[in-house]
Design a protein around this motif. Structure first.
Motif, PDB file in Angstrom:
ATOM      1  N   ILE A  91       0.853  -1.191   0.000  1.00 22.31           N
ATOM      2  CA  ILE A  91       0.000   0.000   0.000  1.00 22.31           C
ATOM      3  C   ILE A  91       0.885   1.235   0.000  1.00 22.31           C
ATOM      4  CG2 ILE A  91      -1.772   1.318   1.237  1.00 22.31           C
ATOM      5  CD1 ILE A  91      -2.651  -1.358   2.513  1.00 22.31           C
ATOM      6  N   GLN A  92       0.901   1.935  -1.098  1.00 19.11           N
ATOM      7  CA  GLN A  92       1.683   3.157  -1.205  1.00 19.11           C
ATOM      8  C   GLN A  92       0.784   4.379  -1.060  1.00 19.11           C
ATOM      9  OE1 GLN A  92       5.140   3.255  -1.440  1.00 19.11           O
ATOM     10  NE2 GLN A  92       4.844   1.114  -0.959  1.00 19.11           N
ATOM     11  N   ASN A  93      -0.273   4.443  -1.835  1.00 18.70           N
ATOM     12  CA  ASN A  93      -1.194   5.586  -1.788  1.00 18.70           C
ATOM     13  C   ASN A  93      -2.650   5.174  -1.660  1.00 18.70           C
ATOM     14  OD1 ASN A  93       0.851   7.544  -2.116  1.00 18.70           O
ATOM     15  ND2 ASN A  93       0.887   7.152  -4.311  1.00 18.70           N
ATOM     16  N   HIS A  94      -2.973   3.964  -2.090  1.00 15.88           N
ATOM     17  CA  HIS A  94      -4.360   3.516  -2.138  1.00 15.88           C
ATOM     18  C   HIS A  94      -4.549   2.226  -1.351  1.00 15.88           C
ATOM     19  CE1 HIS A  94      -3.899   5.977  -5.777  1.00 15.88           C
ATOM     20  NE2 HIS A  94      -5.164   6.256  -5.625  1.00 15.88           N
ATOM     21  N   VAL A  95      -5.682   2.128  -0.678  1.00 14.46           N
ATOM     22  CA  VAL A  95      -6.070   0.897   0.008  1.00 14.46           C
ATOM     23  C   VAL A  95      -7.120   0.215  -0.856  1.00 14.46           C
ATOM     24  CG1 VAL A  95      -7.172  -0.084   2.066  1.00 14.46           C
ATOM     25  CG2 VAL A  95      -5.604   1.866   2.293  1.00 14.46           C
ATOM     26  N   GLU A 101     -21.526  -3.439  -1.476  1.00 16.33           N
ATOM     27  CA  GLU A 101     -22.689  -2.885  -2.175  1.00 16.33           C
ATOM     28  C   GLU A 101     -22.475  -2.838  -3.688  1.00 16.33           C
ATOM     29  OE1 GLU A 101     -21.556  -1.069   0.629  1.00 16.33           O
ATOM     30  OE2 GLU A 101     -23.178  -1.652   1.960  1.00 16.33           O
ATOM     31  N   GLN A 102     -21.290  -2.416  -4.111  1.00 16.27           N
ATOM     32  CA  GLN A 102     -21.012  -2.263  -5.543  1.00 16.27           C
ATOM     33  C   GLN A 102     -20.504  -3.551  -6.191  1.00 16.27           C
ATOM     34  OE1 GLN A 102     -18.624   1.172  -6.419  1.00 16.27           O
ATOM     35  NE2 GLN A 102     -19.715   2.440  -4.937  1.00 16.27           N
ATOM     36  N   GLN A 103     -20.262  -4.576  -5.370  1.00 14.99           N
ATOM     37  CA  GLN A 103     -19.797  -5.877  -5.849  1.00 14.99           C
ATOM     38  C   GLN A 103     -18.583  -5.751  -6.770  1.00 14.99           C
ATOM     39  OE1 GLN A 103     -21.114  -9.293  -5.178  1.00 14.99           O
ATOM     40  NE2 GLN A 103     -21.366  -7.943  -3.422  1.00 14.99           N
ATOM     41  N   GLY A 104     -17.558  -5.084  -6.263  1.00 15.99           N
ATOM     42  CA  GLY A 104     -16.331  -4.947  -7.035  1.00 15.99           C
ATOM     43  C   GLY A 104     -15.182  -4.451  -6.180  1.00 15.99           C
ATOM     44  N   TRP A 105     -13.970  -4.633  -6.694  1.00 17.02           N
ATOM     45  CA  TRP A 105     -12.786  -4.143  -6.009  1.00 17.02           C
ATOM     46  C   TRP A 105     -12.702  -2.638  -6.184  1.00 17.02           C
ATOM     47  CZ3 TRP A 105     -10.554  -7.034  -2.562  1.00 17.02           C
ATOM     48  CH2 TRP A 105     -10.675  -8.420  -2.659  1.00 17.02           C
ATOM     49  N   ARG A 106     -12.467  -1.936  -5.108  1.00 17.47           N
ATOM     50  CA  ARG A 106     -12.364  -0.476  -5.107  1.00 17.47           C
ATOM     51  C   ARG A 106     -11.124  -0.071  -4.311  1.00 17.47           C
ATOM     52  NH1 ARG A 106     -15.627  -1.531  -8.361  1.00 17.47           N
ATOM     53  NH2 ARG A 106     -17.772  -0.864  -8.485  1.00 17.47           N
ATOM     54  N   THR A 107     -10.759   1.186  -4.441  1.00 16.45           N
ATOM     55  CA  THR A 107      -9.653   1.731  -3.664  1.00 16.45           C
ATOM     56  C   THR A 107     -10.034   3.096  -3.117  1.00 16.45           C
ATOM     57  OG1 THR A 107      -8.632   2.855  -5.560  1.00 16.45           O
ATOM     58  CG2 THR A 107      -7.891   0.595  -5.093  1.00 16.45           C
ATOM     59  N   PHE A 108      -9.340   3.493  -2.067  1.00 12.13           N
ATOM     60  CA  PHE A 108      -9.417   4.879  -1.609  1.00 12.13           C
ATOM     61  C   PHE A 108      -8.004   5.341  -1.283  1.00 12.13           C
ATOM     62  CE2 PHE A 108     -10.005   2.441   2.333  1.00 12.13           C
ATOM     63  CZ  PHE A 108      -9.128   3.062   3.209  1.00 12.13           C
ATOM     64  N   GLN A 109      -7.789   6.633  -1.453  1.00 13.52           N
ATOM     65  CA  GLN A 109      -6.477   7.202  -1.154  1.00 13.52           C
ATOM     66  C   GLN A 109      -6.320   7.330   0.358  1.00 13.52           C
ATOM     67  OE1 GLN A 109      -6.950  10.740  -3.624  1.00 13.52           O
ATOM     68  NE2 GLN A 109      -5.230   9.997  -4.864  1.00 13.52           N
ATOM     69  N   ILE A 110      -5.150   6.993   0.868  1.00 20.66           N
ATOM     70  CA  ILE A 110      -4.970   6.989   2.316  1.00 20.66           C
ATOM     71  C   ILE A 110      -5.188   8.368   2.932  1.00 20.66           C
ATOM     72  CG2 ILE A 110      -3.515   4.942   2.405  1.00 20.66           C
ATOM     73  CD1 ILE A 110      -1.084   6.767   2.654  1.00 20.66           C
ATOM     74  N   GLU A 111      -4.864   9.416   2.210  1.00 22.72           N
ATOM     75  CA  GLU A 111      -5.044  10.759   2.776  1.00 22.72           C
ATOM     76  C   GLU A 111      -6.505  11.191   2.818  1.00 22.72           C
ATOM     77  OE1 GLU A 111      -3.968  11.553  -1.608  1.00 22.72           O
ATOM     78  OE2 GLU A 111      -3.290  10.181  -0.038  1.00 22.72           O
ATOM     79  N   ASN A 112      -7.389  10.432   2.151  1.00 21.62           N
ATOM     80  CA  ASN A 112      -8.823  10.746   2.143  1.00 21.62           C
ATOM     81  C   ASN A 112      -9.616   9.917   3.147  1.00 21.62           C
ATOM     82  OD1 ASN A 112      -8.403  12.618   0.145  1.00 21.62           O
ATOM     83  ND2 ASN A 112      -8.953  11.241  -1.511  1.00 21.62           N
ATOM     84  N   PHE A 113      -8.936   9.055   3.888  1.00 26.73           N
ATOM     85  CA  PHE A 113      -9.582   8.202   4.881  1.00 26.73           C
ATOM     86  C   PHE A 113     -10.191   9.059   5.997  1.00 26.73           C
ATOM     87  CE2 PHE A 113      -9.191   6.064   9.012  1.00 26.73           C
ATOM     88  CZ  PHE A 113     -10.008   4.966   8.808  1.00 26.73           C
ATOM     89  N   LEU A 114     -11.391   8.670   6.439  1.00 24.50           N
ATOM     90  CA  LEU A 114     -12.050   9.373   7.537  1.00 24.50           C
ATOM     91  C   LEU A 114     -12.185   8.493   8.785  1.00 24.50           C
ATOM     92  CD1 LEU A 114     -14.794  11.253   5.505  1.00 24.50           C
ATOM     93  CD2 LEU A 114     -12.692  12.216   6.485  1.00 24.50           C
TER      94      LEU A 114
END
Length: 121
Positions: A91-95, A101-114
């Motif tokens: 994990i460099q920038n995205h998790v 719900e969307q039935q798929g692989w997704r990512t989020f940027q670590i700096e956008n985590f809440l």
């Protein structure tokens, strides 16, 4: 554990500590958040990535366009789909996570985590 030399002293640094320090640096480069908040975010993401291979989590973050997103995610099927173990050092920038719900692989940027919390059914 990996041994790192700091001056004349030796310090043993765990994989989690290395990753947490990297994430704190990356989050700090992308945001103007306090060091305390950045450290909290890195710890919470570490806890999230440790939990998701075994369960479902409610994850809140900001999308790249700034929209708020909250969804249920897991990593239970990661190894079967990607034919390798989930490695937090990748994990460099995205998790990455499976969005239920969307039935798929997704990512989020670590700096956008809440925040996240376990989903117990």
């Amino acid at each position: 554990m990996e041994k790192q030399t700091l001056g004349h002293q030796q310090k043993y640094v765990t994989k989690n500590e290395r990753v947490e320090n990297l994430w704190k640096k990356l989050i700090g480069q992308e945001t103007d958040l306090s060091e305390e908040t950045i450290a909290w975010m890195a710890r919470r993401i570490l806890q999230l990535t440790a939990y998701m291979p075994y369960g479902c989590a409610l994850i809140a973050y900001r999308k790249q366009n700034g929209d708020f997103y909250m969804g249920r995610g897991t990593l239970i099927h990661y190894e079967a789909d990607f034919h390798r173990k989930y490695d937090i050092e990748r994990i460099q920038n995205h998790v990455v996570y499976w969005d239920i719900e969307q039935q798929g692989w997704r990512t989020f940027q670590i700096e956008n985590f809440l925040e996240w919390k376990p989903v117990v059914s």
